[in-house]
Design a protein around this motif. Structure first.
Motif, PDB file in Angstrom:
ATOM      1  N   GLU A   7       0.834  -1.202   0.000  1.00 38.22           N
ATOM      2  CA  GLU A   7       0.000   0.000   0.000  1.00 38.22           C
ATOM      3  C   GLU A   7       0.870   1.254   0.000  1.00 38.22           C
ATOM      4  OE1 GLU A   7      -2.983   2.513  -0.347  1.00 38.22           O
ATOM      5  OE2 GLU A   7      -3.172   0.337  -0.558  1.00 38.22           O
ATOM      6  N   ILE A   8       1.928   1.237   0.761  1.00 43.56           N
ATOM      7  CA  ILE A   8       2.847   2.375   0.785  1.00 43.56           C
ATOM      8  C   ILE A   8       3.449   2.587  -0.598  1.00 43.56           C
ATOM      9  CG2 ILE A   8       5.007   3.263   1.753  1.00 43.56           C
ATOM     10  CD1 ILE A   8       4.290   1.667   4.331  1.00 43.56           C
ATOM     11  N   ARG A   9       3.837   1.514  -1.242  1.00 41.97           N
ATOM     12  CA  ARG A   9       4.416   1.619  -2.588  1.00 41.97           C
ATOM     13  C   ARG A   9       3.405   2.149  -3.590  1.00 41.97           C
ATOM     14  NH1 ARG A   9       8.039  -3.880  -2.371  1.00 41.97           N
ATOM     15  NH2 ARG A   9       9.859  -2.893  -1.425  1.00 41.97           N
ATOM     16  N   LYS A  10       2.139   1.752  -3.464  1.00 44.27           N
ATOM     17  CA  LYS A  10       1.098   2.285  -4.351  1.00 44.27           C
ATOM     18  C   LYS A  10       0.961   3.792  -4.163  1.00 44.27           C
ATOM     19  CE  LYS A  10      -1.873  -1.792  -4.553  1.00 44.27           C
ATOM     20  NZ  LYS A  10      -3.177  -2.359  -4.159  1.00 44.27           N
ATOM     21  N   GLN A  11       1.029   4.238  -2.927  1.00 44.96           N
ATOM     22  CA  GLN A  11       0.924   5.666  -2.647  1.00 44.96           C
ATOM     23  C   GLN A  11       2.119   6.425  -3.230  1.00 44.96           C
ATOM     24  OE1 GLN A  11       0.000   6.575   1.476  1.00 44.96           O
ATOM     25  NE2 GLN A  11      -1.228   4.710   1.635  1.00 44.96           N
ATOM     26  N   ILE A  12       3.295   5.849  -3.100  1.00 39.45           N
ATOM     27  CA  ILE A  12       4.491   6.468  -3.679  1.00 39.45           C
ATOM     28  C   ILE A  12       4.356   6.550  -5.192  1.00 39.45           C
ATOM     29  CG2 ILE A  12       6.966   6.138  -4.110  1.00 39.45           C
ATOM     30  CD1 ILE A  12       7.145   5.055  -1.216  1.00 39.45           C
ATOM     31  N   ASP A  13       3.894   5.481  -5.824  1.00 39.98           N
ATOM     32  CA  ASP A  13       3.707   5.477  -7.275  1.00 39.98           C
ATOM     33  C   ASP A  13       2.704   6.551  -7.704  1.00 39.98           C
ATOM     34  OD1 ASP A  13       5.523   3.422  -7.560  1.00 39.98           O
ATOM     35  OD2 ASP A  13       3.993   1.846  -7.761  1.00 39.98           O
ATOM     36  N   ALA A  14       1.635   6.710  -6.939  1.00 37.29           N
ATOM     37  CA  ALA A  14       0.632   7.729  -7.259  1.00 37.29           C
ATOM     38  C   ALA A  14       1.228   9.129  -7.149  1.00 37.29           C
ATOM     39  CB  ALA A  14      -0.586   7.578  -6.347  1.00 37.29           C
ATOM     40  N   LEU A  15       2.017   9.351  -6.106  1.00 37.49           N
ATOM     41  CA  LEU A  15       2.678  10.656  -5.956  1.00 37.49           C
ATOM     42  C   LEU A  15       3.668  10.905  -7.088  1.00 37.49           C
ATOM     43  CD1 LEU A  15       3.316  10.820  -2.116  1.00 37.49           C
ATOM     44  CD2 LEU A  15       1.779  12.258  -3.461  1.00 37.49           C
ATOM     45  N   LEU A  20       5.250  13.943 -11.860  1.00 39.44           N
ATOM     46  CA  LEU A  20       5.591  13.941 -13.277  1.00 39.44           C
ATOM     47  C   LEU A  20       4.627  14.824 -14.063  1.00 39.44           C
ATOM     48  CD1 LEU A  20       7.352  12.910 -15.563  1.00 39.44           C
ATOM     49  CD2 LEU A  20       5.854  10.897 -15.697  1.00 39.44           C
ATOM     50  N   GLU A  21       3.342  14.730 -13.765  1.00 40.52           N
ATOM     51  CA  GLU A  21       2.350  15.561 -14.447  1.00 40.52           C
ATOM     52  C   GLU A  21       2.617  17.044 -14.180  1.00 40.52           C
ATOM     53  OE1 GLU A  21      -0.611  17.179 -16.653  1.00 40.52           O
ATOM     54  OE2 GLU A  21       0.235  15.154 -16.784  1.00 40.52           O
ATOM     55  N   LEU A  22       2.949  17.397 -12.953  1.00 42.69           N
ATOM     56  CA  LEU A  22       3.245  18.790 -12.626  1.00 42.69           C
ATOM     57  C   LEU A  22       4.492  19.281 -13.357  1.00 42.69           C
ATOM     58  CD1 LEU A  22       2.451  18.810  -8.803  1.00 42.69           C
ATOM     59  CD2 LEU A  22       1.151  19.941 -10.626  1.00 42.69           C
ATOM     60  N   PHE A  23       5.532  18.471 -13.414  1.00 46.52           N
ATOM     61  CA  PHE A  23       6.732  18.858 -14.162  1.00 46.52           C
ATOM     62  C   PHE A  23       6.409  19.061 -15.638  1.00 46.52           C
ATOM     63  CE2 PHE A  23       9.601  17.141 -10.748  1.00 46.52           C
ATOM     64  CZ  PHE A  23      10.285  18.326 -10.528  1.00 46.52           C
TER      65      PHE A  23
END
Length: 61
Positions: A7-15, A20-23
């Motif tokens: 779950e932590i890794r999923k959250q990191i992937d989402a962030l 990336l979208e913001l950049f």
């Protein structure tokens, strides 16, 4: 209780995807700035440190 590692890794992937979208959005805006400067006749010194925002200026530091 600690979250499962998956779950932590999923959250990191989402962030990461959001970052990336913001950049990418910022890069598109920077391209628009360059195009506007060219249209206004500016052809040199596009990079001006004084014109850049300070990153994380509102981060409380």
């Amino acid at each position: 209780m600690t979250q499962p590692l998956s779950e932590i890794r999923k959250q990191i992937d989402a962030l990461d995807a959001e970052i990336l979208e913001l950049f990418n959005r910022r890069a598109r805006l920077a391209q628009e700035v360059a195009e506007a400067k060219l249209a206004a006749g500016e052809t040199d010194n596009f990079y001006r440190p004084s014109g850049r925002p300070r990153y994380c200026s509102g981060c409380g530091t």
